[in-house]
Write a protein that holds these residues in place. Structure first.
Motif, mmCIF file in Angstrom:
data_model
loop_
_atom_site.group_PDB
_atom_site.id
_atom_site.type_symbol
_atom_site.label_atom_id
_atom_site.label_comp_id
_atom_site.label_asym_id
_atom_site.label_seq_id
_atom_site.Cartn_x
_atom_site.Cartn_y
_atom_site.Cartn_z
ATOM 1 N N ASN A 232 0.916 -1.418 0.140
ATOM 2 C CA ASN A 232 0.405 -0.096 0.259
ATOM 3 C C ASN A 232 0.945 1.469 0.067
ATOM 4 O O ASN A 232 1.976 0.845 -0.508
ATOM 5 C CB ASN A 232 -1.314 0.030 1.458
ATOM 6 N N LYS A 233 0.612 2.657 0.070
ATOM 7 C CA LYS A 233 1.431 3.654 -0.126
ATOM 8 C C LYS A 233 2.153 3.553 1.289
ATOM 9 O O LYS A 233 3.265 4.161 0.719
ATOM 10 C CB LYS A 233 0.102 4.761 -0.340
ATOM 11 N N THR A 234 1.755 3.203 1.811
ATOM 12 C CA THR A 234 2.640 3.893 3.118
ATOM 13 C C THR A 234 3.460 3.120 3.449
ATOM 14 O O THR A 234 4.742 2.754 3.720
ATOM 15 C CB THR A 234 1.999 3.361 4.319
ATOM 16 N N THR A 235 3.584 1.340 3.473
ATOM 17 C CA THR A 235 4.544 0.218 2.610
ATOM 18 C C THR A 235 5.319 0.691 2.269
ATOM 19 O O THR A 235 6.781 1.007 1.578
ATOM 20 C CB THR A 235 4.300 -1.177 2.510
ATOM 21 N N ILE A 236 5.125 1.557 0.741
ATOM 22 C CA ILE A 236 5.822 1.654 -0.363
ATOM 23 C C ILE A 236 7.261 2.530 -0.153
ATOM 24 O O ILE A 236 7.804 2.966 -0.464
ATOM 25 C CB ILE A 236 5.088 2.161 -1.354
ATOM 26 N N ASN A 237 6.048 4.027 0.759
ATOM 27 C CA ASN A 237 6.912 5.019 0.738
ATOM 28 C C ASN A 237 8.334 4.475 1.929
ATOM 29 O O ASN A 237 9.121 5.154 2.304
ATOM 30 C CB ASN A 237 6.121 5.644 1.556
ATOM 31 N N ASN A 238 7.668 3.633 2.794
ATOM 32 C CA ASN A 238 8.841 2.986 4.144
ATOM 33 C C ASN A 238 10.166 1.884 3.018
ATOM 34 O O ASN A 238 10.792 2.105 3.249
ATOM 35 C CB ASN A 238 8.326 1.835 4.947
ATOM 36 N N SER A 239 9.620 1.016 1.796
ATOM 37 C CA SER A 239 10.121 0.578 0.974
ATOM 38 C C SER A 239 11.618 1.220 0.748
ATOM 39 O O SER A 239 12.803 0.601 0.316
ATOM 40 C CB SER A 239 9.768 -0.566 0.813
ATOM 41 N N PHE A 240 10.615 2.230 -0.318
ATOM 42 C CA PHE A 240 12.038 3.100 -0.981
ATOM 43 C C PHE A 240 11.948 4.714 -1.136
ATOM 44 O O PHE A 240 12.734 4.975 -1.835
ATOM 45 C CB PHE A 240 10.600 2.713 -3.149
ATOM 46 N N LYS A 241 11.845 4.397 -0.358
ATOM 47 C CA LYS A 241 12.355 6.081 0.261
ATOM 48 C C LYS A 241 12.454 6.165 1.636
ATOM 49 O O LYS A 241 12.000 5.664 2.714
ATOM 50 C CB LYS A 241 10.902 7.157 0.286
ATOM 51 N N ILE A 242 13.416 7.119 1.980
ATOM 52 C CA ILE A 242 14.251 7.901 3.175
ATOM 53 C C ILE A 242 13.851 8.706 3.780
ATOM 54 O O ILE A 242 13.339 10.083 3.218
ATOM 55 C CB ILE A 242 15.544 7.615 2.911
#
Length: 309
Positions: free
Chosen positions: A99-109
């Motif tokens: 989801n949006k949250t996990t994608i941000n956590n996995s690909f963004k610092i």
């Protein structure tokens, strides 16, 4: 080469490194110094201490300064551990839900976060982005370190399709003629150099390494087509100076499994694509060097949290 023998009495000349028609020749002797000679007048133009900074770093990378036997074992098993840590790392990184949250956590610092969260992102996110190159560096390192990995990789990529092909690959052809050599070593080296650069080499024609036979039954060895971390091995009959059948093909003409085998070093150091891949490998290596530090801090934080609980 009389000047070299006079400068270093008792030192045998093992080979010559031709760097070009307008450049000095590097003479390979049993010495810690690198000797450069003018090929046209035989005068020594320079002697450089081989035990320089980069040589010491190379010894540390290969053998952690423990000697070849012990150091090779240490670096080999450390590489194997690193390889399995990469596999476990990607499993832990993989989000349970997309989801949006996990994608941000996995690909963004999250640069604005507190140190503990920032440290986690540096480990988790940068580890993911460097994973492919780190995996390639580790795998090629294992191929250098373990015979079974080397043989397995060669077989998986299509090599050793039958016993006949395998025998052809490992065959070593030695000169069995009883004829005396036509020329002395230095004259033979010059003849081989000119033949390689004019008739055989397809890349970097003027750069040729020639190694003299160590034993009466051995042959001349020549290295050519040195480009982007790859090279081509050639063997010449000591007596007749004919090119022997166990010489390597031009790498562009090899089958995929042989291309992979010969490109292993180039893939390991990042020279395969020139300066672009070297920069990418350099960046990935810095990230890999940071992973144990950020990973240790994550482990330490969880350990302290467990004690408090």
């Amino acid at each position: 080469m009389l000047a070299v023998k006079k400068e270093l009495p008792g030192k045998d000349i093992h080979g010559l490194w031709y760097n070009g028609l307008d450049k000095t020749i590097k003479v390979d002797v049993a010495s810690d110094s690198l000797i450069y000679v003018n090929p046209y007048n035989g005068k020594i133009t320079g002697m450089v201490d081989h035990e320089d900074f980069f040589h010491e770093i190379d010894e540390g990378h290969r053998y952690v300064w423990l000697g070849r036997e012990v150091g090779t074992a240490v670096t080999s098993w450390a590489t194997l551990i690193f390889f399995f840590l990469l596999i476990s790392g990607i499993i832990l990184w993989f989000p349970k839900k997309w989801n949006k949250t996990t994608i941000n956590n996995s690909f963004k610092i999250k640069w604005s976060a507190k140190f503990k969260r920032l440290n986690y992102d540096l480990h988790n996110v940068l580890g993911f982005y460097s994973l492919l190159l780190a995996f390639l560096i580790a795998l090629t390192g294992l191929i250098m370190s373990f015979h079974w990995v080397r043989e397995s990789t060669y077989w998986i990529t299509g090599g050793f399709s039958n016993e006949k092909e395998k025998k052809e690959v490992v065959a070593e052809i030695k000169s069995d003629t009883l004829l005396k050599p036509k020329y002395d070593m230095l004259t033979s080296a010059d003849i081989i150099f000119n033949r390689v650069r004019k008739e055989i080499a397809k890349q970097n024609h003027e750069a040729v390494i020639i190694h003299f036979p160590d034993e009466p039954k051995d042959n001349f060895y020549a290295c050519t087509d040195m480009h982007n971390g790859n090279w081509r091995d050639l063997y010449f009959d000591q007596k007749t100076l004919e090119l022997l059948p166990n010489s390597k093909k031009y790498i562009g003409d090899e089958k995929f499994h042989d291309w992979m085998s010969r490109s292993n070093y180039s893939l390991h150091v990042g020279a395969i694509g020139g300066i672009t891949t070297k920069i990418l490998y350099f960046t990935a290596s810095l990230i890999c060097a940071s992973l144990p530090i950020t990973g240790f801090y994550i482990w330490w934080g969880r350990k302290k949290k467990t004690k408090k609980s």
